[in-house]
Design an enzyme around this catalytic site. Sequence first.
Site, mmCIF file in Angstrom:
data_model
loop_
_atom_site.group_PDB
_atom_site.id
_atom_site.type_symbol
_atom_site.label_atom_id
_atom_site.label_comp_id
_atom_site.label_asym_id
_atom_site.label_seq_id
_atom_site.Cartn_x
_atom_site.Cartn_y
_atom_site.Cartn_z
ATOM 1 C CB VAL A 74 7.172 1.450 4.037
ATOM 2 C CG1 VAL A 74 6.785 1.916 5.421
ATOM 3 C CG2 VAL A 74 7.867 2.541 3.248
ATOM 4 N N GLY A 75 9.215 -0.543 2.141
ATOM 5 C CA GLY A 75 9.282 -1.149 0.807
ATOM 6 C C GLY A 75 10.715 -1.480 0.427
ATOM 7 C CG PHE A 126 17.636 -0.404 -8.939
ATOM 8 C CD1 PHE A 126 18.628 -1.218 -9.465
ATOM 9 C CD2 PHE A 126 16.505 -0.152 -9.696
ATOM 10 C CE1 PHE A 126 18.486 -1.771 -10.725
ATOM 11 C CE2 PHE A 126 16.359 -0.698 -10.957
ATOM 12 C CZ PHE A 126 17.346 -1.520 -11.475
ATOM 13 C CB ALA A 127 16.277 2.141 -3.618
ATOM 14 C CD GLU A 128 16.894 -1.794 2.402
ATOM 15 O OE1 GLU A 128 17.341 -0.905 3.160
ATOM 16 O OE2 GLU A 128 17.032 -3.010 2.589
ATOM 17 C CB VAL A 129 10.676 2.931 0.284
ATOM 18 C CG1 VAL A 129 9.899 4.209 0.612
ATOM 19 C CG2 VAL A 129 11.009 2.886 -1.195
ATOM 20 N N GLY A 182 12.879 -2.492 -3.095
ATOM 21 C CA GLY A 182 12.844 -2.684 -4.540
ATOM 22 C C GLY A 182 14.150 -3.272 -5.041
ATOM 23 C CG ASP A 209 9.281 -1.709 -13.474
ATOM 24 O OD1 ASP A 209 8.686 -2.729 -13.893
ATOM 25 O OD2 ASP A 209 10.026 -1.719 -12.480
ATOM 26 C CE LYS A 242 13.227 3.854 -5.319
ATOM 27 N NZ LYS A 242 12.462 3.977 -6.551
HETATM 28 N N1 ADE Z 1 6.407 2.666 -0.670
HETATM 29 C C1 ADE Z 1 7.224 3.140 -1.590
HETATM 30 N N2 ADE Z 1 7.158 4.451 -1.631
HETATM 31 C C2 ADE Z 1 6.272 4.817 -0.694
HETATM 32 C C3 ADE Z 1 5.763 6.049 -0.288
HETATM 33 N N3 ADE Z 1 6.186 7.142 -0.854
HETATM 34 N N4 ADE Z 1 4.845 6.053 0.649
HETATM 35 C C4 ADE Z 1 4.432 4.932 1.172
HETATM 36 N N5 ADE Z 1 4.869 3.749 0.849
HETATM 37 C C5 ADE Z 1 5.785 3.676 -0.092
#
Ligand code: ADE
Length: 543
Positions: free
Chosen positions: A224-225, A229-232, A227, A356, A256
């Site tokens: 879902v994301g 340093f990391a992927e979520v 960044g 940030d 994360k």
């Molecule tokens: N993207 C980054 N962190 C998230 C989270 N905790 N919930 C939903 N989307 C996200």
Amino acid sequence: MELLRFSVFWCGTILFGSILLEEAESSRVKIRKLCKFCDERATNCTGKRTCKVDCEITAICPDVQDVCVTIWRKTANNTTFDTVCHNPAQRLHDLALEDYNNSKCEMKEVVGMGSQFFICSCSEEECNENIFFPSAKEAQVVAVIMVSLVPLLVVAVVVVTFFYFYRVCRQRKARSKCKRGPPLDFSDAHAIMTDEEGSDSSSTHANNLNHNTELLPIELDVLVGKGRFAEVYKAKLKQGSSSSGGEQAFETVAVKIFSYEEYASWKNEKEIFSDADLRHDNVLHFLTAEERKVQRQYWLITAFHPRGNLQEYLIHHVIDWHDLWVLGSSLAAGVAHLHSDHTTCGRYKVALAHRDIKSSNILVKSDLTCCLCDFGLALRLDNSLSVEELANSGQVGTARYMAPEVLESRINLENIESFKQADVYSMALVLWEMISRCSAIGEVKEYEPPFGNLRENPCVESMKDSVLRDRGRPEIPDSWISHTGIQMVCASIVECWDHDPEARVTAQCVAERFYDMEYLDKLSECSDSEEKIPEEISAVDEK
Ligand code: ADE
């Protein structure tokens, strides 16, 4: 025997030598001075610059202590020189000779002698023949310098004082403008962590690292994301065992994932999250941290918010005044909580700077309140800050959202408030983004980030050109401020992105101002009311 004779010879030589030296010394001291000695003589000397006394007599002073003295006197009738020998241990004309060690006879005026009276004394041979009066020109030059410098100094002092009071006033104004609204109530903040529910947060360091060798039963779902340093990932946290072949219960969480190389970033965020006092409705709720050795990964497990981050939300939704109020007030409350050095119960807590803040680091919860996430760059503003941490903290964050002093690497590292002030600047840009997508401003354009004219990820140098060189800020068109609420939020935004960090208002102040505006929010809820804000009626909510 030889040695004895040798020693006696040298002792004798040294003794004899020192006696000779002593005699020579005493005979040198005993030499009496040669001075001009004419007592009183009339003179043409005008008492300016230098004069030579008219005295042909050079006398050997009677006393070995004597020095040469010249007195110049001017009465209504005549002008005279006195040239004498005098023992400085005694007073002359009831005056002590102070300058008799001089090699030259430099006149000093003595007032109250019944006439114009100058006296000098000196210790060189016949040194009282040529005498030197203090130069009137020099005195004049000093006077001119003084006369021209004093006004300059006065002007400088006035300017500095004015500037000082101007700054103090601005700071006071910034603080006093924030009249105390109702105290913010964060009491309903509770953790999603079932094992800590009901805890009174008395431990400041509830370390949530999952020390069990057994890792949480988590099944990753979709990404879902992504960044720096990391992927979520959205993920399923399995709850208990599956009941008789039925579907297993689970809770949706966010994971994360950091690679082993990003250990430092994971560790920092984990340590920030481990402070139980960070827990707040407007801060992403943290579940636990894990080291996944098999996958060579580090995990942070947190609450999941299906609405995603604020930037994505604003790209896809136009918000109304009520949404803006909810989003804006919760953002300010979250930042205020981070920055605060006390909990809502008044207990001490460590203040944090996020460093940030940007719309993609803010999540939108289902009730449309914001919660701050991504604490990878956050800084604990307490005494534990090491010199190294401070030295490395000059310029971090995302260039687009960097405060002018951060872009310049001129943040005042000695004052922890500076880090909060830089956060407040970034928060102002996020508030601006919210308004730019609010129907209450009239025509709403496509989402654009602040400084949207710059390329996708502007570098520090191009941000410096916009923010420092051109003193640019995102535009606030006149049409925006026809709505009372928007006008008030814009006023806060302008104060939050002030070039002078000290002049910025605090996040707490912005949160309180939002709470003071709650009545506007209530007004907008009464759709058929006479008092409904006009823009609200015509607004098209694309949600
Ligand atoms: N993207 C980054 N962190 C998230 C989270 N905790 N919930 C939903 N989307 C996200």
